[in-house]
Design a protein around this motif. Structure first.
Motif, PDB file in Angstrom:
ATOM      1  N   ASP A 250       0.978  -1.060   0.111  1.00  0.00           N
ATOM      2  CA  ASP A 250      -0.166   0.044  -0.185  1.00  0.00           C
ATOM      3  C   ASP A 250       1.014   1.169  -0.003  1.00  0.00           C
ATOM      4  OD1 ASP A 250      -2.487   1.175   0.132  1.00  0.00           O
ATOM      5  OD2 ASP A 250      -2.248   1.765   2.214  1.00  0.00           O
TER       6      ASP A 250
ATOM      7  N   ARG B 101       2.210   1.844  -3.482  1.00  0.00           N
ATOM      8  CA  ARG B 101       1.312   2.259  -4.382  1.00  0.00           C
ATOM      9  C   ARG B 101       1.060   3.516  -4.097  1.00  0.00           C
ATOM     10  NH1 ARG B 101      -3.960   3.461  -4.494  1.00  0.00           N
ATOM     11  NH2 ARG B 101      -4.231   2.912  -2.190  1.00  0.00           N
ATOM     12  N   LYS B 102       1.114   4.293  -3.026  1.00  0.00           N
ATOM     13  CA  LYS B 102       0.745   5.634  -2.567  1.00  0.00           C
ATOM     14  C   LYS B 102       2.061   6.435  -3.038  1.00  0.00           C
ATOM     15  CE  LYS B 102      -2.555   4.799   0.972  1.00  0.00           C
ATOM     16  NZ  LYS B 102      -2.913   4.990   2.393  1.00  0.00           N
TER      17      LYS B 102
END
Length: 165
Positions: free
Chosen positions: A6, A9-10
């Motif tokens: 995550d 991805r950010k």
């Protein structure tokens, strides 16, 4: 998705937005040099003047040895006025700006620890929102960038609002 996945991805979303708007970036100071207020404000006047927008989002980054790290995200109607305030606060080193001094300046000196760059994007120049499908108003973009940077980078932003404590 895992926490690391995550965060990655950010970071990719944050980096993609920054890269797409890189034409609106300027150097604030080079490592080992003092921040020259007059020079910074002249560059900023030129950068904002080319865009002539009603509102701007800005991202201050540090070029650390292993990566470019976001340090502060903000919005303003007048980048020159706002950064004049930020620079005066940094020079005084009081209140919230004590953390700015500690992070950016070499201890006991007025020189910066790392290259500092400032991205200033006018509302009319925003190509897309950092988070796909989200609004691209300046306030929304600022909020998205703060959230992405806070979740994707190990160093905390100097912002007080918009990130987990």
């Amino acid at each position: 998705m895992t926490g690391d996945g995550d965060a990655l991805r950010k970071r990719m979303l944050f980096d993609a937005w920054m890269a797409e708007h890189g034409a609106f970036s300027m150097q604030l100071a080079q490592q080992g040099e003092a921040i020259h207020r007059r020079t910074v404000l002249a560059r900023l006047t030129s950068l904002a003047g080319r865009q002539k927008a009603p509102e701007y989002v800005y991202v201050l980054t540090e070029r650390r040895p292993q990566e470019v790290t976001p340090a502060y995200v903000g919005k303003t109607r007048s980048p020159v006025t706002r950064w004049s305030q930020h620079l005066a606060g940094l020079a005084a080193g009081e209140g919230n700006y004590a953390r700015w001094r500690q992070r950016f300046l070499r201890e006991g000196h007025e020189t910066v620890r790392f290259d500092l760059e400032l991205l200033v994007v006018g509302e009319t120049q925003v190509q897309f929102p950092p988070l796909p499908g989200f609004p691209s108003t300046i306030g929304a973009v600022e909020y998205q960038l703060v959230g992405l940077a806070a979740d994707a980078y190990p160093l905390r932003l100097l912002n007080h609002e918009g990130q987990a404590r």
